[in-house]
Design an enzyme around this catalytic site. Structure first.
Site, PDB file in Angstrom:
ATOM      1  N   ARG A  20       0.848  -1.434   0.119  1.00  0.00           N
ATOM      2  CA  ARG A  20       0.128   0.018   0.053  1.00  0.00           C
ATOM      3  C   ARG A  20       0.843   1.134  -0.151  1.00  0.00           C
ATOM      4  O   ARG A  20       0.993   2.029  -0.927  1.00  0.00           O
ATOM      5  CB  ARG A  20      -0.873   0.014   1.192  1.00  0.00           C
ATOM      6  N   ASP A  21       1.436   1.527   1.039  1.00  0.00           N
ATOM      7  CA  ASP A  21       2.254   2.819   1.223  1.00  0.00           C
ATOM      8  C   ASP A  21       3.588   2.626   0.258  1.00  0.00           C
ATOM      9  O   ASP A  21       4.044   3.773  -0.234  1.00  0.00           O
ATOM     10  CB  ASP A  21       2.580   2.866   2.596  1.00  0.00           C
ATOM     11  N   HIS A 214       5.763   4.761  12.515  1.00  0.00           N
ATOM     12  CA  HIS A 214       5.931   4.848  11.024  1.00  0.00           C
ATOM     13  C   HIS A 214       6.893   5.854  10.619  1.00  0.00           C
ATOM     14  O   HIS A 214       6.549   6.969  10.412  1.00  0.00           O
ATOM     15  CB  HIS A 214       4.529   4.851  10.405  1.00  0.00           C
ATOM     16  N   HIS A 216       9.590   7.365   7.920  1.00  0.00           N
ATOM     17  CA  HIS A 216      10.328   7.709   6.575  1.00  0.00           C
ATOM     18  C   HIS A 216      11.725   7.980   6.682  1.00  0.00           C
ATOM     19  O   HIS A 216      12.138   8.618   7.717  1.00  0.00           O
ATOM     20  CB  HIS A 216       9.397   8.703   5.709  1.00  0.00           C
ATOM     21  N   CYS A 247       4.433   9.698  -0.332  1.00  0.00           N
ATOM     22  CA  CYS A 247       3.143  10.028  -0.218  1.00  0.00           C
ATOM     23  C   CYS A 247       2.818  11.249  -1.270  1.00  0.00           C
ATOM     24  O   CYS A 247       3.446  12.197  -1.647  1.00  0.00           O
ATOM     25  CB  CYS A 247       3.234  11.068   1.161  1.00  0.00           C
ATOM     26  N   ASN A 256       9.930   4.663   2.934  1.00  0.00           N
ATOM     27  CA  ASN A 256       9.878   4.092   4.353  1.00  0.00           C
ATOM     28  C   ASN A 256      10.945   3.230   4.879  1.00  0.00           C
ATOM     29  O   ASN A 256      11.900   3.149   4.275  1.00  0.00           O
ATOM     30  CB  ASN A 256       8.680   3.297   4.620  1.00  0.00           C
TER      31      ASN A 256
END
Length: 306
Positions: A20-21, A214, A216, A247, A256
């Protein structure tokens, strides 16, 4: 050889966000069959929690416009509490529940500017939008995670006060969410800042047992920040295989924390996590071939000989 640290945990849960991310900001649309194979390889590598996709309108994030098709391809492999999906609103929740999803995530913001850019709403309006989503998800027996982005800095507003972040997090957790994930969306956080925010969240009644991190890696701080959080009691860490990510609404957000880099550090400490590092490296190498560029992960580069 392992060298444990004092008072470290026996186990850390890796919350894999690669499908997903990791993929959402890729310019070329990845075929759905490739995404399904990516998920299967991650599961085969021992990752227990894998966030699969987002039920977001295709016009918002074209890369994730195939959520239903992906879930259909995955079948039973895509269902269960350890297969969360992102839902931006009630319509997204409807789509997810129709596919049998039992674990969902909402995505809020600690800053007004990003809330406007990401959700076209103020922070308060976004909480109002999420309230029925969370209630309906919980009523359906689903597990619910709340992401809060821009917890350390915002590309438009600059440094974000800790008190402002705690307020945004508390608003979402007060809706009844099971877990909070605090996001350093543009990667500007440092260990002292992480420690102070976790302390402040604890003072507000959101302890480390409810909290995930989370990070980055824009400034190379993601792993250091993660290890600080683990030392402060956090036991769930978001990571993306290969270090993929970004993003679409914040151009300064880079990849990430790489799952392989996290696994290497956990292995060195003797902390259990369930993942097979060699299998993850093979998966990242394969995915890099699909994307036409090398994986950002330092461990992948070292072990794959890139």
């Amino acid at each position: 050889m392992t060298e444990p640290l004092p008072d470290q945990p026996d186990r850390v849960t890796i919350y894999e966000v690669g499908p997903r991310d990791g993929l959402q900001n890729e310019k070329s649309v990845v075929p759905t069959q490739v995404k399904a194979e990516f998920v299967r390889r991650l599961l085969a590598a021992g990752l227990e929690t894998v966030e699969l996709t987002s039920f977001v309108p295709q016009k918002w994030v074209p890369q994730l416009g195939d959520a239903e098709e992906l879930m259909d391809l995955l079948g039973e492999e895509g269902l269960g509490q350890r297969r969360p999906v992102l839902v931006p609103n009630e319509r997204g929740l409807d789509r997810a529940l129709e596919r049998g999803v039992t674990s969902v995530a909402i995505f809020g913001s600690a800053t007004e500017t990003f809330a406007r850019k990401n959700l076209n709403r103020s922070v308060e309006e976004s909480v109002q939008m999420f309230a029925p989503v969370v209630k309906r998800a919980l009523d359906a027996g689903a597990w619910v995670r709340a992401y809060v982005s821009m917890c350390f800095g915002d590309p438009w507003e600059g440094p974000v006060p800790v008190e402002q972040v705690v307020d945004a997090c508390s608003r979402l957790m007060d809706l009844g969410c099971d877990q909070l994930s605090i996001g350093d969306t543009i990667g500007v956080g440092t260990p002292g800042h992480v420690h102070r925010l976790l302390d402040a969240l604890g003072d507000a009644g959101i302890g480390p047992e409810q909290t995930a991190v989370h990070f980055h890696d824009t400034y190379g701080q993601a792993l250091a920040n993660t290890m600080t959080a683990i030392g402060d009691g956090v036991r769930v860490v978001d990571a993306s295989t290969g270090g993929l990510g970004g993003c679409p609404y914040a151009r300064s957000a880079t990849g990430n924390l790489a799952t392989e880099d996290l696994v290497w550090a956990l292995d060195g400490l003797g902390i259990e996590h369930g993942a097979d590092l060699d299998a993850l490296v093979r998966t990242s190498t394969w995915m890099a071939e699909q994307l036409g560029r090398p994986a950002p992960s330092r461990v992948v580069k070292a072990l794959a000989g890139d």
